[in-house]
Design an enzyme around this catalytic site. Structure first.
Site, PDB file in Angstrom:
ATOM      1  N   HIS A  68      -3.993  10.666  -3.336  1.00  0.00           N
ATOM      2  CA  HIS A  68      -2.657  10.580  -2.729  1.00  0.00           C
ATOM      3  C   HIS A  68      -1.643  10.082  -3.742  1.00  0.00           C
ATOM      4  CE1 HIS A  68      -2.794   6.092  -2.153  1.00  0.00           C
ATOM      5  NE2 HIS A  68      -4.083   6.303  -1.976  1.00  0.00           N
ATOM      6  N   ASP A  70       1.410   8.895  -2.652  1.00  0.00           N
ATOM      7  CA  ASP A  70       2.254   7.868  -2.033  1.00  0.00           C
ATOM      8  C   ASP A  70       1.702   6.476  -2.312  1.00  0.00           C
ATOM      9  OD1 ASP A  70       0.086   8.665  -0.293  1.00  0.00           O
ATOM     10  OD2 ASP A  70       1.038   7.623   1.377  1.00  0.00           O
ATOM     11  N   ASP A 101      -3.813   1.959  -7.045  1.00  0.00           N
ATOM     12  CA  ASP A 101      -3.937   2.695  -5.769  1.00  0.00           C
ATOM     13  C   ASP A 101      -2.769   3.664  -5.595  1.00  0.00           C
ATOM     14  OD1 ASP A 101      -4.669   3.493  -3.236  1.00  0.00           O
ATOM     15  OD2 ASP A 101      -4.171   1.617  -2.264  1.00  0.00           O
ATOM     16  N   GLU A 135      -1.212   9.180   2.729  1.00  0.00           N
ATOM     17  CA  GLU A 135      -2.489   8.482   2.916  1.00  0.00           C
ATOM     18  C   GLU A 135      -2.238   7.047   3.352  1.00  0.00           C
ATOM     19  OE1 GLU A 135      -6.131   6.198   2.233  1.00  0.00           O
ATOM     20  OE2 GLU A 135      -4.210   5.855   1.262  1.00  0.00           O
ATOM     21  N   GLU A 136      -1.163   6.448   2.815  1.00  0.00           N
ATOM     22  CA  GLU A 136      -0.848   5.057   3.139  1.00  0.00           C
ATOM     23  C   GLU A 136      -0.096   4.948   4.471  1.00  0.00           C
ATOM     24  OE1 GLU A 136      -2.289   2.881   1.636  1.00  0.00           O
ATOM     25  OE2 GLU A 136      -2.413   3.223  -0.515  1.00  0.00           O
ATOM     26  N   GLU A 164     -10.038   6.919  -4.819  1.00  0.00           N
ATOM     27  CA  GLU A 164      -9.602   5.603  -4.332  1.00  0.00           C
ATOM     28  C   GLU A 164     -10.228   4.497  -5.186  1.00  0.00           C
ATOM     29  OE1 GLU A 164      -7.476   4.625  -2.173  1.00  0.00           O
ATOM     30  OE2 GLU A 164      -7.093   6.363  -0.909  1.00  0.00           O
ATOM     31  N   HIS A 350      -2.184  -3.023  -3.171  1.00  0.00           N
ATOM     32  CA  HIS A 350      -1.233  -3.429  -2.116  1.00  0.00           C
ATOM     33  C   HIS A 350      -0.616  -4.803  -2.382  1.00  0.00           C
ATOM     34  CE1 HIS A 350      -2.726  -0.425   1.195  1.00  0.00           C
ATOM     35  NE2 HIS A 350      -2.940   0.041  -0.009  1.00  0.00           N
TER      36      HIS A 350
END
Length: 378
Positions: A68, A70, A101, A135-136, A164, A350
């Site tokens: 992903h 995003d 990530d 995805e997030e 991931e 994150h």
């Protein structure tokens, strides 16, 4: 030098402010690189979400890199040591939102494929990229929709590597051959509102629910199995109360989640919860949401190629673990694909000051290339 190439691409991706569901030109950048080495591009936009399906070759087996573009929001900018969208290298680490990530992983995939295709222009099978900018976020118009398109035309992925961030202390120490399923229940217990001084005229839903809650929390749902820990049940929200200390509330609202293994089915968990509520004589309704089924690839060529490549290139024997949350692998595995997750260390994902080791990016690129060579090399 693969290292500077991967690092450069990771930096270019980080500068694009692709806060979910915005792709901010990441797929355009990656697509251009892939097109240059013989990939056909298919842009699939659903709602606010950009998706890219890129494929080189027509033969089976099909190896797919999934990922992903995003990223999650930055959080308070003044807490970052440097601007989250201005990549910066300090002490051998690349800092920026998405570094781990998963823009670092995306860069490693692209560079690995460029090197592999140069070395094996007539490789066996096919290589594909499945990229999404959702995805997030809600994960509705992303990988799930692309898989529906592929399934409708019977285009089958044989082996899928999700990039991931799976690693713990060092690159490749953990790879994920599967993930637990996630099932949420929204529960309403109905009682009867009344005055606390006249409890016989009311029916307190909090008191009613307490023994059922104790039983739900103490229940062993399954034993797990070789790859999965036992299923876990967690209440994440509980609300009742009419806002005054002299009023017995009329309703209780509870929100709970199961993370479940292949040892239990969604249906079994739902039935057992409803049986417990029924046995306690509760007037209730439950709304269920299945976020993803558990999936598992216990062995086979894909797992073996990851293990062999990590042993040879990174000098590490990976632990196969299904821990952590869920991933987009949950949409790909039900098609019959073997799915495995391998990416950088996840310690800072994150978080404020998210980062990835510069040498990790180099190593990951070579491990991905090693996997391709084992599975499709000629």
């Amino acid at each position: 030098n693969a290292m500077s190439e991967t690092l450069d691409l990771a930096r270019e991706l980080i500068t694009r402010r692709s806060v979910t569901p915005d792709d901010a030109g990441c797929q355009e950048l990656i697509g251009g690189r892939l097109e240059a080495v013989g990939f056909r591009l298919e842009r699939l936009r659903f709602g606010e979400v950009d998706n890219l399906w890129a494929r080189r070759g027509d033969a089976a087996p099909l190896f797919c890199f999934a990922g992903h573009t995003d990223v999650v929001p930055t959080g308070p900018l003044d807490r970052w040591s440097s601007d989250p969208f201005t990549p910066e290298i300090r002490d051998g680490k690349l800092y920026g939102r998405g570094a781990a990530d998963m823009k670092g992983g995306l860069a490693a995939m692209v560079v690995a494929v460029e090197h592999f295709v140069k070395a094996h222009p007539h490789h066996g099978g096919s290589i594909a990229f499945l990229l999404t900018s959702d995805e997030e976020g809600p994960s509705v118009d992303g990988t799930r929709r692309v898989i529906e398109v592929l399934e409708a035309r019977r285009e089958k992925i044989d082996w899928c590597l999700v990039g991931e961030p799976s690693s713990d202390q060092r690159l490749g120490d953990i790879v994920r051959p599967g993930r637990r399923g996630s099932l949420t229940g929204r529960l309403i217990i109905r009682g009867k509102q009344g005055h606390v001084a006249y409890p016989h005229l009311a029916d307190n839903p909090i008191h009613r629910f307490a023994p059922a809650l104790a039983e739900l929390a103490a229940t062993q749902w399954d034993e797990g199995n070789e790859f999965f820990p036992p299923t876990s049940f967690q209440v994440v929200d509980l609300q009742a109360g009419a806002g005054a200390s002299n009023v017995i509330p009329g309703e209780l609202h509870a929100l709970f989640n199961f993370r479940f293994s292949t040892a239990s089915s969604e249906e079994e968990l739902r039935n057992r919860v409803e049986e417990i509520l029924h046995r306690h004589g509760l007037s209730n309704e439950v709304q269920w949401t299945l976020h993803g089924q558990p999936f598992l690839t216990p062995g086979g060529p894909l797992v073996e190629s990851v293990q062999a490549s990590l042993r040879e290139i990174a000098g590490v024997d990976p632990v196969l673990s299904t821990g952590g949350g869920t991933s987009d692998g949950r949409f790909i595995a039900p098609t019959g694909a073997q799915v495995i997750e391998l990416g950088p260390c996840n310690a800072t994902i994150h978080q404020i000051d998210e980062c990835v080791g510069v040498d990790e990016l180099d190593l990951l690129t070579r491990v991905y290339e090693g996997m391709l060579a084992r599975l499709l090399g000629r």
